[in-house]
Design a protein around this motif. Sequence first.
Motif, PDB file in Angstrom:
ATOM      1  N   HIS A   1     -18.360  27.536 -36.673  1.00  0.00           N
ATOM      2  CA  HIS A   1     -18.442  28.876 -37.279  1.00  0.00           C
ATOM      3  C   HIS A   1     -17.558  29.820 -36.485  1.00  0.00           C
TER       4      HIS A   1
ATOM      5  N   HIS B   1     -17.309  32.232 -33.983  1.00  0.00           N
ATOM      6  CA  HIS B   1     -18.278  32.575 -32.934  1.00  0.00           C
ATOM      7  C   HIS B   1     -18.268  34.069 -32.626  1.00  0.00           C
TER       8      HIS B   1
ATOM      9  N   ASP C   1     -19.787  35.149 -29.638  1.00  0.00           N
ATOM     10  CA  ASP C   1     -19.956  35.337 -28.192  1.00  0.00           C
ATOM     11  C   ASP C   1     -18.733  34.915 -27.397  1.00  0.00           C
TER      12      ASP C   1
ATOM     13  N   HIS D   1     -27.531  31.274 -38.683  1.00  0.00           N
ATOM     14  CA  HIS D   1     -26.935  32.016 -37.559  1.00  0.00           C
ATOM     15  C   HIS D   1     -25.736  32.813 -38.100  1.00  0.00           C
TER      16      HIS D   1
ATOM     17  N   ASP E   1     -25.172  26.607 -33.321  1.00  0.00           N
ATOM     18  CA  ASP E   1     -26.197  27.617 -33.078  1.00  0.00           C
ATOM     19  C   ASP E   1     -27.272  27.566 -34.165  1.00  0.00           C
TER      20      ASP E   1
ATOM     21  N   HIS F   1     -25.126  26.284 -27.367  1.00  0.00           N
ATOM     22  CA  HIS F   1     -25.305  27.150 -26.195  1.00  0.00           C
ATOM     23  C   HIS F   1     -26.473  26.720 -25.361  1.00  0.00           C
TER      24      HIS F   1
HETATM   25 FE   FE2 Z   1     -22.471  31.411 -32.497  1.00  0.00          FE
END
Ligand code: FE2
Length: 301
Positions: free
Chosen positions: A84, A86, A88, A158, A176, A218
């Motif tokens: 995806h 992201h 972060d 997410h 995630d 993560h």
């Molecule tokens: Fe993510």
Amino acid sequence: MTEPLIRHSPSRGPSSPDVWGVYDEPTGSVQYVAACPVTRKAALIDVVLGFDPRSFATNTRSMDAVLDLVGHEKLVVEHILDTHPHADHLMASARLREATGAPNAIGAKVREIAALWRDLYHLPDAFDPNRDFDRLLADGDTFSIGDLPVRVMLSPGHTLGSISFVVGEDVAFVHDTLMYPDMGTSRCDFPGGSAAELWDSVQAILALPGPTRLFVGHDYGAEGREDPMWEATVADHLDRNKHVHAGADRDAWIAKREERDATLALPDRMLAALQVNLRAGRLPEAEADGHRYLKMPLNRF
Ligand SMILES: [Fe+2]
């Protein structure tokens, strides 16, 4: 600079991939290398382009660690994959494509995610996933890593367009959705996120065979556990995942998830990350002075 933490999860046979997780400490992200044990062909999954949220300077430390591993293991990169866009961390996809010549891919719903962020940044002409990604993957699409079949599973929640990769007979990269069993599940409060959708995605993942090795996106450690952890089987999650163990209640989990998400700060790289990741990690073109710039919405979040 200390060496990144790398763990090898060995192949269990010809239809089972070798998996290496390479930990990106600044963002708590796990980057993966999945390789066919027979042909040594490999896919790189969710690799990070380093980014200092104070100076806005990028670096290639994590990406280089992944490429060093590829060289050391004598692997040939066949695919560059992201689950995806992201929030972060910045994605290394575009740079990896340059470095390896392998095609890059992400979920096809990146188009809808791009539309959402085009509005949030008021950049009506920005982001062209058809140009920046060689392949946009839909639910049920298949391809291969060497001799290993890969199946794409849409697993939203997410983000609205997250995908999981089921590789060979005993591995899935689930990004995630789940976290390590003692941490439960991932947040669902970013634009386009949905706790109800995440519940369904997690149920589909936990319907894979019990011995399937699941690799999450993560880990930040947990209470009583300092070492980052990212691998657990479907059976482990059903047995002891803090949020979604066998018998967990959907509505109670959704309520708990939404309550918890309301207390979480936004990732400090989010607004920079999306603007770059929706270009597959390509930085904006340099302006007349030779420098590159991002545009940030004020008071939107
Ligand atoms: Fe993510």
